[in-house]
Write an enzyme that holds these catalytic residues in place. Structure first.
Site, PDB file in Angstrom:
ATOM      1  N   ASP A  63      -9.634  -5.060  -4.796  1.00  0.00           N
ATOM      2  CA  ASP A  63      -8.903  -3.956  -4.177  1.00  0.00           C
ATOM      3  C   ASP A  63      -9.268  -2.648  -4.875  1.00  0.00           C
ATOM      4  O   ASP A  63      -9.211  -2.554  -6.102  1.00  0.00           O
ATOM      5  CB  ASP A  63      -7.398  -4.214  -4.282  1.00  0.00           C
ATOM      6  CG  ASP A  63      -6.551  -3.154  -3.603  1.00  0.00           C
ATOM      7  OD1 ASP A  63      -7.111  -2.246  -2.949  1.00  0.00           O
ATOM      8  OD2 ASP A  63      -5.316  -3.234  -3.723  1.00  0.00           O
ATOM      9  N   HIS A 109      -8.028  -5.272  -0.531  1.00  0.00           N
ATOM     10  CA  HIS A 109      -6.762  -4.608  -0.220  1.00  0.00           C
ATOM     11  C   HIS A 109      -6.078  -5.250   0.985  1.00  0.00           C
ATOM     12  O   HIS A 109      -6.692  -5.460   2.022  1.00  0.00           O
ATOM     13  CB  HIS A 109      -7.040  -3.129   0.049  1.00  0.00           C
ATOM     14  CG  HIS A 109      -5.821  -2.279   0.115  1.00  0.00           C
ATOM     15  ND1 HIS A 109      -4.928  -2.167  -0.924  1.00  0.00           N
ATOM     16  CD2 HIS A 109      -5.324  -1.506   1.121  1.00  0.00           C
ATOM     17  CE1 HIS A 109      -3.957  -1.340  -0.588  1.00  0.00           C
ATOM     18  NE2 HIS A 109      -4.159  -0.939   0.655  1.00  0.00           N
ATOM     19  N   SER A 146       0.832  -1.198   0.000  1.00  0.00           N
ATOM     20  CA  SER A 146       0.000   0.000   0.000  1.00  0.00           C
ATOM     21  C   SER A 146       0.871   1.253   0.000  1.00  0.00           C
ATOM     22  O   SER A 146       1.687   1.446  -0.905  1.00  0.00           O
ATOM     23  CB  SER A 146      -0.961  -0.045   1.190  1.00  0.00           C
ATOM     24  OG  SER A 146      -1.998   0.904   1.036  1.00  0.00           O
TER      25      SER A 146
END
Length: 306
Positions: A249, A281, A166
């Site tokens: 995601d 995610h 991320s």
């Protein structure tokens, strides 16, 4: 007399992650728990916390896999950068402690999880600079005379890997680009970069980046939108890149865009894309024991086959 006053007036709500009050206080709603360094009884991975810079407070957590006769030589070095929207989580969070410990065990690498300074107290690009400093500090052990014996004895800095998820994947990208621009000391070499569900900008209104990186170049700063500058992408100082995306995601399209931009940038390495079906995610952090998370861990260790 203390004239400090507090107020519950809210300046910015970024639920469910954090809230900023008008008096400057920050309330993080998640990602604040801490797991102590330890030895995993199943894998034998040891961990300990280290200070990189007492001046800035930069620190992190080292992980050492079980050393046996067959692994007595030096092992690849992994620099890991945690996610959390640049604001929450840390190198000491339970999810990240467990994840990096599993990486160290699975790939048989010496790992260092960086606890960079977070926004909004410290706006980007401070996290980029901290992570670069952490990499330089680690590599300074190449001669075997650094302050951390685990790095002196066990880390091979000719085989460096940089990974993050991320927001941490965004930081990883920027660190590897900087290595291509500035070079690395002591003959160190970045072999590969692994990006788990990377966070990049999409060139539109971005409330998060307005908070964490207010001085970025708009609308297409290459530090958050790498595809806007193919020449910079081409400077990545690694031989191969593996990008993970997930079907559900919300950042999936950004990972795909990064993959396509890298392929056409003129960069001379090899890039692979791995797409996980029916997952969202960073699902591997939330449910590390599920079959798809285990498969991601297995597939993600391109470096263990070197």
């Amino acid at each position: 007399m203390d004239n400090t006053t507090t107020t519950d007036e809210v300046a910015i709500d970024f639920l469910p992650l954090f809230r900023i009050y008008k008096d400057g206080r920050i309330h993080r709603f998640t990602g604040t728990d801490v797991h102590p360094p330890s030895t995993n009884p199943d894998t034998g991975v040891q961990s300990k916390d280290v200070v990189v810079s007492s001046e800035t407070g930069l620190s992190g957590r080292l992980f050492l896999p079980r050393i046996t006769d067959s692994t007595a030589g030096k092992l690849p070095f992994l620099l890991f950068i945690h996610g959390g929207a640049f604001v929450i989580e840390s190198a000491f969070s339970p999810a990240y402690h467990n994840h990096v410990a599993a990486l160290a065990a699975e790939a048989n690498v010496v790992a260092f999880s960086v606890d960079y300074r977070r926004a909004p107290e410290h706006h980007l690009p401070i996290a980029y600079d901290d992570t670069w400093d952490a990499l330089q500090w680690a590599i300074s052990h190449s001669g075997g005379d650094g302050p951390e014996e685990w790095l002196n004895r066990h880390a091979d800095f000719r085989r460096v890997y940089v990974a993050g998820d991320s927001a941490g994947a965004n930081i990883a990208h920027n660190v590897v680009v900087r290595a291509g621009v500035d070079g690395l000391i002591n003959g160190a070499n970045i072999t590969g970069m692994v990006l788990f569900h990377p966070y990049f900008d999409h060139g539109e209104v971005n409330k998060l980046l307005d908070i964490v990186f207010p001085k970025r170049s708009r609308p297409m700063d290459p530090r958050v939108n790498p595809g806007s500058d193919p020449n910079q992408l081409a400077k990545l100082a690694c031989e191969k890149v593996l990008i993970f995306v997930a079907q559900k995601d919300f950042l999936r399209d950004r990972g795909l865009s990064y993959y396509e931009a890298l392929k056409t940038s003129g960069w001379g390495g090899s890039v692979e894309l791995a797409d996980t079906e029916d997952e969202g995610h960073v699902f591997h952090l939330h449910n590390p024991g599920c079959d798809r998370a285990l498969a991601l861990m297995e597939d993600g260790f391109l470096f263990k086959h070197d």
